[in-house]
Design an enzyme around this catalytic site. Structure first.
Site, PDB file in Angstrom:
ATOM      1  N   HIS A   1       0.952  -1.123  -0.215  1.00 48.24           N
ATOM      2  CA  HIS A   1       0.059   0.014   0.081  1.00 48.24           C
ATOM      3  C   HIS A   1       0.862   1.280  -0.049  1.00 48.24           C
ATOM      4  O   HIS A   1       2.164   1.184   0.543  1.00 48.24           O
ATOM      5  CB  HIS A   1      -1.000   0.154   1.301  1.00 48.24           C
ATOM      6  CG  HIS A   1      -0.238  -0.007   2.648  1.00 48.24           C
ATOM      7  ND1 HIS A   1       0.192  -1.163   3.008  1.00 48.24           N
ATOM      8  CD2 HIS A   1       0.233   1.095   3.188  1.00 48.24           C
ATOM      9  CE1 HIS A   1       0.927  -1.157   4.250  1.00 48.24           C
ATOM     10  NE2 HIS A   1       0.933   0.323   4.445  1.00 48.24           N
TER      11      HIS A   1
ATOM     12  N   CYS B   1       1.761   3.403  11.608  1.00 49.42           N
ATOM     13  CA  CYS B   1       2.680   2.959  10.714  1.00 49.42           C
ATOM     14  C   CYS B   1       3.065   4.324   9.521  1.00 49.42           C
ATOM     15  O   CYS B   1       2.489   5.335   9.678  1.00 49.42           O
ATOM     16  CB  CYS B   1       2.251   1.760  10.028  1.00 49.42           C
ATOM     17  SG  CYS B   1       0.756   2.094   8.922  1.00 49.42           S
TER      18      CYS B   1
END
Length: 736
Positions: free
Chosen positions: A65, A255
């Site tokens: 991603h 993250c």
């Protein structure tokens, strides 16, 4: 707004063998449906995210991603691989691959949907249904949440027995999340295991659809209550009284992209907390923003878990608690261990980070960084915060000189004398504003070096030390030393054991008071005068540079500017040059000219090389080469980073050679520069402008020629690397 995923974005027979090929296959579907505008640019962003940390998860899941400017709207593509693809997960290849594409400014609503998907991946029935799905339409609906995961494809009934084939189909029954959710035996995935796993899978959809920023999603008791016999409440009343204050944990998950791992770690910790009978409240600091935990929850917490790969925002809120600090994947893969560890620390009274939160540039120190690495990060913090002041103040001063001449520094204060129709008054105004901005350089440098070491408590003594450095004429070197002293003093004070009642006033009163007094004493009476003498000697040396000495210095500065392309060594050379502009003389102006000229060479050279011999570069590099013309002309050395990252052994030496040539020629020609930035746009402010441009052109030509030569040596005339998947791995023959 289009749906996040459609049947056209689903590939149930993904034939790719590598993660790069899988990402390309799924990304091509996005391009075909107008969700991605530039395939190569988007894949480069995916690869850059993958380089930060593998995106494989336990349980056969891969979630490549990224956030990218090439994405038109939030999009998800799904592929299922029969053979499995290695995404770096500890337990082996992934068979479920989700490619998540978020636009650079993605809206919070769609990012919340993505976070809900990430939480759903922790649910066994959801992943099992994906493995058994046979139709892309149903698969897309399942991922969107339009169909429940508890109804396998082709099974009209909703009975518990209908769930049994799912574990059999799942090739990974022993993954970590299942072990935490179902403490019973998991070695046998057959029919006898299905009833054991039924209870967790029924509860999971409710948790998976929770709002990602909702911290209070624990509530472990309802399941126990429904399973207890009618008489259980009266029998357990004494136990309920003793358990009135259960162990409480607050957690932060984050993250680098803030899309998937952030919310998967939150879901995993919450479920593990339920299984352990612990109250867990999670704050997800993701791309959709973050909702702060209730301050009362934080105050009442017995322990803290940080599962993060980027700096935790407002970390000081959690000071004084038993703390476990790990990467975000640990929060996903072993949440039960983290909960047990923080409970053990609390029982032992072991409080990590009692005195302070980790400094912004020091959060990774526990992973093995040595003192030299940490020192570099601290210095880079100060320089990075100083650069905007340099650009604003320096360019204003340069414009003032261009309008009013070099005697404008003698003009009276515009607060006392200003003529609206007089250009000299406007020039004086620009000069005096720029001078004020420039006056912050040394204090900002010192303050944010200390901030990098000790977080916000370091700001006050750092700024004070930097201001003292100006007062005693210690200049740039004095500010650098003052920042290091201030950070060290604050870190020392923070290690002193403080009674809990005094912790509240430490960062506001005690630390600023004591640290400022110590730093002031050291700067005024101990180290300040020797540093000022060294600074004066350095300034005098620069003023007297002539001939060979000046050329050697120019070559050295050129090498430094091009070695790491905007990194620490580049910033040291730049800060050295800018420091000389505070009290300009002939030598310091020559240094500034050489530094800026050399810094322009790497991107210009890469742009020239991609234009002259484009077949030696990938399509993405050729596109970057077009932008590098503008970046180089604007003195943005970082424009060459994509080329250096792809081929450092050929690009960096070539850039250094050209930078050394340019720096040496600039010094030899006697070029001067009063502006700290601007590239070719401040050429009118440069002494010997035509020779200056000649020096830049010469260095650019040298670097471009070397890059072309070195890249050409490793290829035959029939091959081009533009279409090869990776450097040196394979080459594709080009048709004539």
């Amino acid at each position: 707004m289009s749906e996040l995923i459609t049947a056209e974005l689903v590939d149930l027979d993904l034939s790719a063998e590598t993660k790069d090929a899988a990402a390309r296959s799924l990304a091509e579907r996005m391009v075909a449906h107008g969700r991605v505008t530039d395939l190569e640019g988007f894949l480069a962003d995916v690869a850059a995210r993958e380089a930060q940390m593998p995106t494989g998860l336990d349980g056969g899941i891969g979630i490549p991603h990224c956030r990218s400017t090439h994405v038109t709207e939030p999009t998800l593509a799904f592929g299922r691989s029969a053979s499995g693809i290695d995404f770096g997960a500890p337990d082996g290849p992934a068979d479920l691959i989700f490619l998540i594409a978020a636009p650079a400014g993605g809206d919070a609503d769609h990012l919340s949907i993505l976070s809900t998907l990430a939480r759903s991946l922790m649910d066994e029935s959801f992943t099992g249904a994906l493995r058994s799905a046979t139709e892309p339409e149903r698969t897309a609906a399942l991922i969107r949440g339009d169909e429940p995961a508890g109804e396998p494809t082709g099974e009209p009934t909703g009975e518990p027995s209908a769930q049994a084939p799912v574990p059999e189909k799942d090739a990974r029954p022993e993954k970590a999340p299942e072990a935490e959710q179902a403490p019973g035996p998991d070695a046998s995935p057959g029919p006898t295991a299905a009833p054991t796993e039924a209870a967790p899978t029924e509860a999971a959809p409710t948790e998976a659809t929770a709002t990602p920023t909702d911290a209070d999603t624990t509530a472990p008791t309802p399941t126990a209550a429904t399973e207890a016999p009618p008489e259980a409440p009266s029998e357990s009343a004494p136990e309920a009284a003793t358990a009135a204050a259960p162990f409480r944990i607050v957690a932060i998950t984050s993250c680098p992209t803030g899309i998937a791992h952030t919310y998967m770690a939150a879901e995993s910790l919450e479920k593990a907390g339920q299984a352990a009978g612990v109250e867990v409240a999670v704050e997800t600091q993701g791309s959709a923003g973050f909702k702060r935990l209730d301050p009362q929850l934080v105050r009442d917490a017995d322990g803290v878990i940080f599962a993060h790969d980027v700096e935790v925002r407002e970390k000081e809120r959690f000071a004084g608690k038993a703390t476990v600090d790990v990467g975000v994947k640990a929060g996903i893969n072993r949440p039960a261990e983290l909960i047990a560890e923080v409970r053990q620390k609390a029982e032992r009274g072991e409080v990590s980070g009692t005195a302070r939160a980790a400094a912004p540039m020091d959060k990774d120190a526990e992973t093995g960084d040595g003192f030299a690495t940490r020192l570099r990060k601290w210095l880079m913090t100060g320089v990075s915060y100083m650069v905007p002041f340099v650009a604003a103040g320096g360019l204003l001063i340069a414009l003032a000189f261009a309008i009013g001449g070099y005697t404008i520094n003698k003009a009276p204060s515009v607060a006392e004398h200003f003529v609206w129709a007089d250009s000299t008054s406007w020039a004086a105004l620009l000069f005096q504003i720029g001078s004020v901005a420039f006056g912050f350089l040394v204090p900002v440098l010192a303050g944010f070096i200390a901030y990098g070491m000790a977080d916000r408590p370091g700001l006050v003594p750092g700024f004070v030390g930097g201001a003292i450095a100006l007062t005693i004429n210690a200049g740039f070197l004095g500010g650098l030393i003052a920042g290091l002293i201030a950070g060290a003093v604050v870190m020392t004070i923070q290690r002193v054991a403080i009674p809990p009642v005094l912790r509240g006033i430490m960062p506001v009163v005690v630390i600023p008071l004591i640290s400022s007094a110590i730093v002031g004493f050291l700067m005024f009476l101990v180290v300040g005068k020797p540093i000022a003498a060294l600074q004066k000697g350095l300034t005098d040396w620069l003023s007297g540079l002539t001939g060979a000495n000046a050329i050697i210095l120019g070559a050295l500065l050129g090498l430094m500017m091009c070695f790491d392309l905007g990194g620490p060594l580049n910033k040291v050379a730049y800060a050295f040059a800018v420091g000389g502009l505070a009290n300009p003389n002939e030598g310091s102006l020559k240094v500034m000219a050489a530094v800026m000229a050399a810094g322009m060479v790497p991107p210009l050279a890469m742009a020239l090389a991609t234009t002259v011999r484009g077949r030696l570069f990938t399509k993405a590099e050729r596109e970057n080469g077009k932008a590098a013309w503008v970046l180089g002309a604007s003195f943005i050395t970082e424009g060459a980073i994509p080329f250096a990252a792809a081929d450092p052994l050929r690009v960096i030496p070539s850039a250094m050679a050209g930078g050394a040539v340019t720096g040496a020629l600039s010094m030899m020609f006697g070029c001067t520069l009063r502006a700290p930035h601007g590239g070719i746009f401040v050429v009118p402010l440069i002494g010997q402008p035509f020779l200056y441009l000649l020096a830049i052109a010469a260095g650019t030509g040298v670097s471009a020629a070397l890059v072309i030569l070195l890249k050409g040596l490793r290829r035959t005339p029939h091959t081009r690397a533009a279409d090869s998947p990776a450097d040196g791995e394979s080459e594709v023959t080009v048709a004539a």
